[in-house]
Design an enzyme around this catalytic site. Structure first.
Site, mmCIF file in Angstrom:
data_model
loop_
_atom_site.group_PDB
_atom_site.id
_atom_site.type_symbol
_atom_site.label_atom_id
_atom_site.label_comp_id
_atom_site.label_asym_id
_atom_site.label_seq_id
_atom_site.Cartn_x
_atom_site.Cartn_y
_atom_site.Cartn_z
ATOM 1 C CG MET A 17 -1.154 13.466 5.075
ATOM 2 S SD MET A 17 0.102 13.701 6.605
ATOM 3 C CE MET A 17 -1.193 13.400 7.854
ATOM 4 N N GLY A 20 -0.317 6.710 8.650
ATOM 5 C CA GLY A 20 0.603 6.060 9.466
ATOM 6 C C GLY A 20 1.124 7.080 10.146
ATOM 7 C CB CYS A 107 5.237 2.274 -5.471
ATOM 8 S SG CYS A 107 3.807 3.247 -4.746
ATOM 9 C CB CYS A 203 -0.575 -1.348 -0.936
ATOM 10 S SG CYS A 203 -2.105 -0.629 -1.029
#
EC number: 2.8.1.13
Length: 375
Positions: A17, A20, A107, A203
């Site tokens: 989660m 978004g 990532c 990010c």
């Protein structure tokens, strides 16, 4: 949250989660399909300067609100150490070497489909799920990664380095939908993220200027800006701040003899710390006929005993390009049918067979296109 009670399933799924709308709807859809669903919020970056550039607190609050709304538990996990070691240090090393990396790809491989997957399995999950716009298909004893149904949102480019074994343990509920449908579902069910803007950028940089962020970790090394003929026409503040094909931010102006055509980055001379530029959006040196890639990851093993005709993307959201891929002593060489603009070392080339994402690798070098004759 569904109109009719779903048929219960035994599989326990933990959804990543993000706060978004895509992951929110993914969790909802899995509940409607009868899965035992829980959520997990990952924190992958520690803000050590007292500011919330990644809006982590807001994202966590949104994720919690959605989980409360649909009635599922939300776990939290901090993967900042893994992110630093396996993603961010590589990101810095690539920029230091004059390349332009894509941390989202690493990532996904190292955090979302490794650290998160391992953690979810430790919690007793059978599967994980994410809000990525991709699909999966089981065929001939292996799990394939397919493009998302929405061509405008397809994210297979970013997942090409995830192995088939990890894809087999993952579900992608929104991969079969288009974005407007996802938002409509979220709004219908009163999810707090229904109208939340999609996140953009990296990010750990958030809303900061990219150059300001990089300066915190890598010392700037100013140098000359030269034309390909060797004429010095300006100064750059650091090669790492520029990428192939870039037009904005070069600070070149007032050259009366040069004409009005805009300047573009054509290349980098790392040994001399020189930024090479030329004029015109269609400058010949902006185009490549072939590229050499290394650090190849295949979703499933790929047969390449002889050259193979495939399609490829050299950047996200590019239309698929016809090419021939062959394995050489130096790496994997892709020769394109049409000239490719701004092929950038450090970025990824991703290969496709129809809708199937086969995998890809990191672009090492590009070969210029010869417009004077046969490519």
């Amino acid at each position: 949250m569904s109109e009719s009670a779903p048929t219960p399933r035994r599989e326990r799924v933990i959804v990543g989660m993000s706060g978004g709308v895509d992951s929110s709807v993914s969790a909802l859809l899995l509940l409607q399909q009868g899965y035992q669903v829980e959520g997990l919020f990952m924190k992958n970056w520690d803000e050590d300067d007292g500011t919330e550039y990644c809006t982590a607190r807001e994202d966590l609050a949104d994720a919690q609100a959605v989980c409360d709304r649909i009635g599922i538990k939300l776990h939290t996990a901090n993967f900042a150490a893994e992110y630093w070691d396996n993603v961010f240090e590589h990101f810095l090393a690539e920029y230091k070497a004059g390349r332009t990396p894509n941390p989202d790809i690493l990532c996904n491989r190292e955090i979302k489909f490794k650290a998160f997957l391992d953690y979810a399995l430790m919690l007793g999950a059978d599967l994980i799920a994410t809000g990525h716009y991709v699909r999966r298909r089981d065929r001939d004893g292996r799990t394939e990664l397919l493009k998302g149904l929405d061509p405008n949102k397809d994210q297979s480019y970013f997942l090409h380095a995830v192995g088939g074994e990890q894809i087999a343990r993952s579900l992608f509920p929104v991969g079969e939908l288009e974005k407007p449908e996802v938002r409509a579902i979220a709004e219908k069910h009163g999810l707090a993220t229904a109208k939340k803007k999609d996140s953009t950028g990296i990010c750990f940089i958030g809303e900061r200027r990219f150059t300001d962020f990089l300066k915190q970790y890598l010392p700037a090394q100013p140098g000359d800006i030269e034309t390909i003929e060797g004429k010095v026409i300006g100064r750059h503040s650091g090669l790492m701040y520029h990428t192939i094909g870039q037009r904005q931010g070069l600070g070149i102006g007032g050259l009366k003899e040069a004409g009005d055509d805009p300047w573009y980055v054509l290349g980098k001379d790392l040994q001399r710390n020189v930024l090479l530029v030329g004029q015109g959006n269609d400058h010949p040196l902006l185009f490549s006929r072939a590229l050499l890639a290394s650090r190849i990851y295949w979703v499933n093993p790929v047969e390449l005993e002889r050259p193979r005709r495939l399609r490829a993307k050299v950047r996200y959201r590019q239309s698929d390009q016809d090419c021939v891929l062959e394995k050489t002593a130096e790496g994997y060489r892709a020769v394109f049918d049409e000239p490719q603009r701004a092929v950038t070392p450090g970025q990824s080339v991703v290969f496709y067979d129809g809708d199937v994402c086969l995998g890809g690798g990191v672009i090492e070098t590009a070969e210029a296109w010869d417009f004077g004759g046969r490519p």
